[in-house]
Design an enzyme around this catalytic site. Structure first.
Site, PDB file in Angstrom:
ATOM      1  NE  ARG A  60      -2.291  -1.333   3.515  1.00 39.36           N
ATOM      2  CZ  ARG A  60      -2.877  -1.409   4.705  1.00 39.36           C
ATOM      3  NH1 ARG A  60      -4.160  -1.122   4.825  1.00 39.36           N
ATOM      4  NH2 ARG A  60      -2.189  -1.756   5.767  1.00 39.36           N
ATOM      5  CE  LYS A 167       6.269 -21.325   8.635  1.00 39.24           C
ATOM      6  NZ  LYS A 167       5.807 -20.576   9.795  1.00 39.24           N
ATOM      7  CG  HIS A 197      11.425 -22.286   4.824  1.00 38.93           C
ATOM      8  ND1 HIS A 197      10.401 -21.842   5.631  1.00 38.93           N
ATOM      9  CD2 HIS A 197      12.463 -22.541   5.648  1.00 38.93           C
ATOM     10  CE1 HIS A 197      10.805 -21.822   6.888  1.00 38.93           C
ATOM     11  NE2 HIS A 197      12.052 -22.241   6.928  1.00 38.93           N
ATOM     12  CE  LYS A 201      15.538 -25.145   6.441  1.00 40.25           C
ATOM     13  NZ  LYS A 201      16.477 -24.033   6.281  1.00 40.25           N
ATOM     14  CD  GLU A 235      13.528 -20.906  15.544  1.00 44.68           C
ATOM     15  OE1 GLU A 235      13.870 -19.862  14.955  1.00 44.68           O
ATOM     16  OE2 GLU A 235      12.354 -21.196  15.787  1.00 44.68           O
ATOM     17  CG  ASP A 254       5.956 -20.839  13.650  1.00 45.61           C
ATOM     18  OD1 ASP A 254       5.493 -20.296  12.634  1.00 45.61           O
ATOM     19  OD2 ASP A 254       7.138 -20.686  14.026  1.00 45.61           O
ATOM     20  CG  HIS A 259       8.268 -25.796   8.743  1.00 45.75           C
ATOM     21  ND1 HIS A 259       8.013 -25.394   7.448  1.00 45.75           N
ATOM     22  CD2 HIS A 259       8.381 -24.650   9.466  1.00 45.75           C
ATOM     23  CE1 HIS A 259       7.976 -24.068   7.391  1.00 45.75           C
ATOM     24  NE2 HIS A 259       8.201 -23.607   8.598  1.00 45.75           N
ATOM     25  CE  LYS A 359      10.061 -18.734  17.806  1.00 46.99           C
ATOM     26  NZ  LYS A 359      11.157 -18.643  16.822  1.00 46.99           N
TER      27      LYS A 359
END
Length: 509
Positions: A60, A167, A197, A201, A235, A254, A259, A359
């Site tokens: 926008r 996603k 994604h 890989k 992570e 997530d 995945h 995480k």
């Protein structure tokens, strides 16, 4: 019989990408800056992008073509991975980079876009790839707007129109089905590319070659020889300023739904009759449908939710999830998720698949560990009393260092039959000596070439939601005592207990 695609090699070898235009909705967003434009530039660097490829960015914010080119140049210089930046190449690349400002809910925008695409039609052959890199709430107006303007149908003979969807594919099973209705109101399933994604890989793709091109391991790839399989996606970072968004999703949705179930399907699928998109995706979908749906009684022992609290890593004091900006002080969001899955088919009956993701863990790592059964009799114990022979282990490293390791036992030098584990290692970087393409380079090239092998089909999306939905519902209906693991650790104690019930332990990557 469907007409053969001259741009699609069934073995995904050297392919020609046809002339086309690419329209990126959400062109001012983080994904476009970090991944999409750098990936397209790198494809141009590798001479895999057609010279006539026109790229249109939309958001926008009012902006000229030159202003947008300047912003994307800065982003490409900053986020280009393992590649030099060539000024002359960028100037050539940027000449085909355009910007079209407009609101996705405004019909006038689509008419303006139609004019812009028509001006490039001679060079692009009327082929257009639409990329939805927006918030999921914008998918519906974008697809409906394309359909209403007739942009979903090519104006020239044999011209194609495809749409790439980022996603998440819905936030539950019902919304995933609703999203599919919207997409298929304008595009047939063959032209819908749901991007994951992780499947792009290189090491995940190599699983197929490793299994089905070698006669060594595939005969052992079943319940007779494999004891259990662990998939870890850890992570070290927290939510990185995305606390408000992450609070609405969590690790289960997530990572596992989007995945890791696809990675599991790639590891466990049956060989396809031929290596082409439909056959490969049929086998992946069949595996996902074979995953046992947990009963409510099993969910308490087969799944674990976690949320990180504050902790000290090195010399840094790290905040807990509830202290992150935009996060509620009593948030019940899972920043860690672990589950035990079973595949009810002849190959895998009784073999547990352990999946965990989280995480603020000790390191960033994604890998697959295949634990083989131990030898039926340890004949060397009399020479080494108390020595416990470790079973063979095959580790497929997805990130950060892509490769494969096989651990087996060998005799220690010297007297006596003392054993020690040793490894045979394969590393992409040292073995091939060439740069590995990023997942988005691979997937964008595939979408332009019409190769959907690494893309997720609607039945696969629904099958994974059917596995995850009962877990999500169960967690949402039960109060969690959070936080239950410190930042910088491998997750809650309950995750270790989940494996201990079967005599297993998490491997430390």
């Amino acid at each position: 019989m469907a007409e053969a695609n001259p741009f699609l090699d069934s073995l995904r070898l050297e392919r020609r990408v046809p002339p086309c235009a690419i329209v990126i909705f959400g062109a001012n967003g983080d994904l476009t800056k970090r991944k999409l434009i750098p990936a397209l530039y790198r494809l141009a660097f590798e001479r895999k992008l057609p010279p006539a490829c026109a790229i249109f960015g939309n958001s926008r914010t009012p902006m000229s073509d030159d202003d947008y080119r300047g912003k994307m140049k800065e982003a490409t210089q900053q986020f280009l991975e393992d590649s030099p930046f060539d000024e002359a190449l960028w100037e050539q690349f940027a000449r085909n980079l355009y910007y079209v400002a407009g609101d996705l809910k405004d019909p006038a925008f689509y008419q303006q876009l139609k004019v812009q695409l028509a001006a490039q039609e001679t060079a692009t052959g009327g082929n257009v790839l639409f990329y939805l890199s927006t918030q999921p709430s914008h998918y519906e107006p974008a697809v409906e707007g394309l359909g209403a303007a007739g942009l979903n149908v090519g104006g020239l003979p044999k011209a194609w129109r495809r749409v790439v969807v980022e996603k998440p594919f819905g936030h539950d099973l019902a919304s995933a089905r609703e999203l599919n209705k919207v997409l298929q109101s304008a595009f047939p399933e063959r032209d819908v590319y749901r991007i994951d994604h992780y499947l792009g890989k290189e090491t995940v793709q190599n699983v197929l070659a490793f299994r089905f091109a070698n006669g060594i391991f595939e005969p052992l790839w079943n319940r007779r020889y494999i004891n259990h399989i662990q998939i870890t996606a850890a992570e070290s970072i927290g939510v990185e300023g995305r606390g408000a968004y992450y609070q609405e999703s969590g690790a289960l949705k997530d990572m596992i739904q989007n995945h890791l179930l696809q990675v599991m399907a790639t590891i466990a699928m049956e060989p396809s009759a031929v290596f082409e998109p439909t056959s490969v995706r049929d086998e992946r979908a069949k595996l996902l449908r074979s995953i046992r749906i947990h009963s409510e009684a099993e969910l308490a022992t087969h799944t674990v939710a976690g949320q990180y609290g504050s902790g000290r890593v090195g010399n840094a004091d790290l905040p807990g999830f509830r202290q992150e900006p935009g996060v509620s002080p009593d948030a019940q969001t899972d920043t860690f998720a672990a589950a035990t899955f079973f595949v009810d088919n002849w190959r895998w009956a009784g073999v547990p698949f352990y999946i965990r993701t989280g995480k603020r863990m000790p390191k960033r790592v994604t890998d697959i560990a295949i634990h083989f059964n131990a030898a039926p009799l340890s004949i060397f114990e009399r020479d080494a009393p108390g020595q416990t022979a470790r079973p063979n282990l095959l580790i497929i490293r997805i990130q950060p260092e892509e490769g494969i390791s096989l651990r087996f036992l060998s005799k220690n030098p010297g007297g006596g039959m003392r054993l020690r584990p040793v490894s045979m290692d394969f590393s992409y970087g040292s073995s091939f000596g060439v740069r590995t393409p990023t997942a988005y380079e691979t997937l964008l090239e595939d979408a332009m070439a019409g190769d959907a092998t690494l893309y997720t089909r609607q039945d696969m999306v629904e099958a994974s939601w059917q596995v995850v939905q009962p877990i999500s519902d169960y967690w949402r209906s039960h109060y969690h005592v959070f936080p239950n693991y410190e930042a910088g650790t491998w997750g809650p104690q309950a995750s270790d207990e989940m494996l201990a019930r079967r005599g297993h332990v998490w491997r430390v990557p």
